[in-house]
Design a protein around this motif. Sequence first.
Motif, mmCIF file in Angstrom:
data_model
loop_
_atom_site.group_PDB
_atom_site.id
_atom_site.type_symbol
_atom_site.label_atom_id
_atom_site.label_comp_id
_atom_site.label_asym_id
_atom_site.label_seq_id
_atom_site.Cartn_x
_atom_site.Cartn_y
_atom_site.Cartn_z
ATOM 1 N N LYS A 135 0.570 -1.106 0.095
ATOM 2 C CA LYS A 135 0.051 -0.302 0.079
ATOM 3 C C LYS A 135 1.271 1.132 -0.285
ATOM 4 C CE LYS A 135 -3.492 -2.374 0.848
ATOM 5 N NZ LYS A 135 -4.632 -3.081 0.248
ATOM 6 N N ALA A 136 1.675 1.743 -0.888
ATOM 7 C CA ALA A 136 2.825 2.652 -0.931
ATOM 8 C C ALA A 136 1.672 3.084 -1.920
ATOM 9 C CB ALA A 136 3.658 2.110 -1.562
ATOM 10 N N TYR A 137 1.715 4.630 -1.763
ATOM 11 C CA TYR A 137 0.786 5.673 -2.922
ATOM 12 C C TYR A 137 1.497 7.067 -1.873
ATOM 13 C CZ TYR A 137 -1.485 7.081 1.456
ATOM 14 O OH TYR A 137 -2.706 6.946 2.784
ATOM 15 N N ILE A 138 1.356 8.183 -3.186
ATOM 16 C CA ILE A 138 2.435 9.887 -2.489
ATOM 17 C C ILE A 138 0.906 10.159 -2.640
ATOM 18 C CG2 ILE A 138 3.014 11.787 -3.448
ATOM 19 C CD1 ILE A 138 4.509 9.750 -4.968
ATOM 20 N N PRO A 139 1.275 10.858 -1.154
ATOM 21 C CA PRO A 139 -0.526 11.986 -1.301
ATOM 22 C C PRO A 139 -0.756 12.757 -1.944
ATOM 23 C CG PRO A 139 0.458 11.409 1.021
ATOM 24 C CD PRO A 139 1.174 10.592 -0.163
ATOM 25 N N LEU A 140 -2.012 12.792 -2.883
ATOM 26 C CA LEU A 140 -2.134 14.037 -3.494
ATOM 27 C C LEU A 140 -1.919 15.081 -3.073
ATOM 28 C CD1 LEU A 140 -5.882 12.380 -5.498
ATOM 29 C CD2 LEU A 140 -3.343 12.470 -5.719
ATOM 30 N N VAL A 141 -2.406 15.354 -1.580
ATOM 31 C CA VAL A 141 -2.146 16.587 -0.734
ATOM 32 C C VAL A 141 -0.421 17.124 -1.508
ATOM 33 C CG1 VAL A 141 -1.367 18.348 0.937
ATOM 34 C CG2 VAL A 141 -3.602 17.074 0.555
#
Length: 152
Positions: free
Chosen positions: A104-110
């Motif tokens: 579950k690796a992701y870059i926050p959209l913020v």
Amino acid sequence: MTLLNQAQVEQLKEITTQLRQVRQEKSIRIEEIASQTLIRASVLQALEEERFEELPEPIFVQGFIRRYGDALGLDGNALSHTLISNVVCQNHNNYHQNLDNKPKAYIPLVLTYILLLVAASAGLFYTLNPPRITSESLTPEVNSQQSMVPNK
């Protein structure tokens, strides 16, 4: 084709045995079935000889079985449905298991929006306030040009 479990392979063997027996009883050659169904003869032979590793994905095999059964005067939909209902359920479960196993690796959209906002602001600032030429940077050029003009 490697997506079938042992029970599905056994079921596919039963279906292809039935198709082969009906074809032989009616004395129809594989080439005739191939031209009628638009399925390559090599694929039909692989089905009948249970060389399932040479076949494409199960969803294609379902279509082959349906058309092959229809060409022989059988209910192709019923034949293919018995195979594919198990295959689809199995593949659906495998798909969801694979999704659960993914990291579950992701870059926050913020963070992405903040970087875009900073870049847009910097571009707008540079466009509205271009670097200005100061009088000090022009002074040596003006003085050098005045010294070149002859005095009267």
